[in-house]
Design a protein around this motif. Sequence first.
Motif, PDB file in Angstrom:
ATOM      1  N   GLY A   1       0.802  -1.224   0.000  1.00  0.00           N
ATOM      2  CA  GLY A   1       0.000   0.000   0.000  1.00  0.00           C
ATOM      3  C   GLY A   1       0.829   1.265   0.000  1.00  0.00           C
ATOM      4  O   GLY A   1       0.296   2.362   0.125  1.00  0.00           O
ATOM      5  N   GLY A   2       2.138   1.135  -0.103  1.00  0.00           N
ATOM      6  CA  GLY A   2       3.014   2.304  -0.075  1.00  0.00           C
ATOM      7  C   GLY A   2       3.574   2.596   1.291  1.00  0.00           C
ATOM      8  O   GLY A   2       4.267   3.594   1.491  1.00  0.00           O
ATOM      9  N   SER A   3       3.292   1.747   2.254  1.00  0.00           N
ATOM     10  CA  SER A   3       3.797   1.897   3.617  1.00  0.00           C
ATOM     11  C   SER A   3       4.152   0.504   4.129  1.00  0.00           C
ATOM     12  O   SER A   3       3.412  -0.451   3.902  1.00  0.00           O
ATOM     13  CB  SER A   3       2.713   2.530   4.504  1.00  0.00           C
ATOM     14  N   ALA A   4       5.272   0.390   4.813  1.00  0.00           N
ATOM     15  CA  ALA A   4       5.756  -0.926   5.258  1.00  0.00           C
ATOM     16  C   ALA A   4       4.729  -1.654   6.122  1.00  0.00           C
ATOM     17  O   ALA A   4       4.048  -1.048   6.952  1.00  0.00           O
ATOM     18  CB  ALA A   4       7.051  -0.766   6.046  1.00  0.00           C
ATOM     19  N   ILE A   5       4.626  -2.971   5.923  1.00  0.00           N
ATOM     20  CA  ILE A   5       3.769  -3.801   6.769  1.00  0.00           C
ATOM     21  C   ILE A   5       4.453  -3.944   8.123  1.00  0.00           C
ATOM     22  O   ILE A   5       5.610  -4.349   8.210  1.00  0.00           O
ATOM     23  CB  ILE A   5       3.526  -5.175   6.116  1.00  0.00           C
ATOM     24  N   THR A   6       3.739  -3.572   9.171  1.00  0.00           N
ATOM     25  CA  THR A   6       4.306  -3.594  10.524  1.00  0.00           C
ATOM     26  C   THR A   6       3.748  -4.722  11.374  1.00  0.00           C
ATOM     27  O   THR A   6       4.314  -5.041  12.419  1.00  0.00           O
ATOM     28  CB  THR A   6       4.023  -2.265  11.246  1.00  0.00           C
ATOM     29  N   ASN A   7       2.639  -5.305  10.961  1.00  0.00           N
ATOM     30  CA  ASN A   7       1.949  -6.270  11.803  1.00  0.00           C
ATOM     31  C   ASN A   7       0.967  -7.059  10.941  1.00  0.00           C
ATOM     32  O   ASN A   7       0.731  -6.725   9.789  1.00  0.00           O
ATOM     33  CB  ASN A   7       1.175  -5.514  12.886  1.00  0.00           C
ATOM     34  N   TYR A   8       0.408  -8.088  11.533  1.00  0.00           N
ATOM     35  CA  TYR A   8      -0.699  -8.828  10.921  1.00  0.00           C
ATOM     36  C   TYR A   8      -1.796  -8.981  11.954  1.00  0.00           C
ATOM     37  O   TYR A   8      -1.531  -9.022  13.161  1.00  0.00           O
ATOM     38  CB  TYR A   8      -0.249 -10.204  10.424  1.00  0.00           C
TER      39      TYR A   8
END
Length: 183
Positions: free
Chosen positions: A104-111
Amino acid sequence: TAPTDNGGSAITNYSYKYSSDNGSTWSSPALTGSSTASYTVSGLTNGTSYIFQVAAVNAAGTGTYSSSSSAVTPATTPGQPTNLIATGANGQVSLSWTSPSSNGGSAITNYSYKYSSNSGSTWSTPALIGSSSTRYNVTGLANGTAYIFQVAAVNAVGVGTYSNSSSAATPATTPGQPTNLIA
């Protein structure tokens, strides 16, 4: 903020331009279509950093452009994780999945995950796993109960779309000790 001096003629519009290379090159100026000092620029690329400049417009023409804004990076929630696999064990289910093709243009930090023990009629409250790992063990489940799971990626914008449901996984352990053995 509107300029303090309108040049002797009412401000009728604003012009804006933007740069994705820190001001080395700029887009062609465009008009907002309004004298309101607020505007949403669309059509930008998520994950790309932009700076902006604006100028007021009156009947005499376009004024001096402002200094550059701070850099801003448009983003949206991440895409949908795929290949969710659930495997039952004693009182728990081990999950593994593939990260979404777009962050989405921003790092995945969590699930985030949720589960259902009634084939998806109702779901548990979503819970965060606390990392960006694509593996997780959900504990505290009832042995002998079938569960299905869904996971979603999380970035600074929010929670993305949940994955398709996993196949059912049933936690289990070995049977208890027999009693009353008679020989």
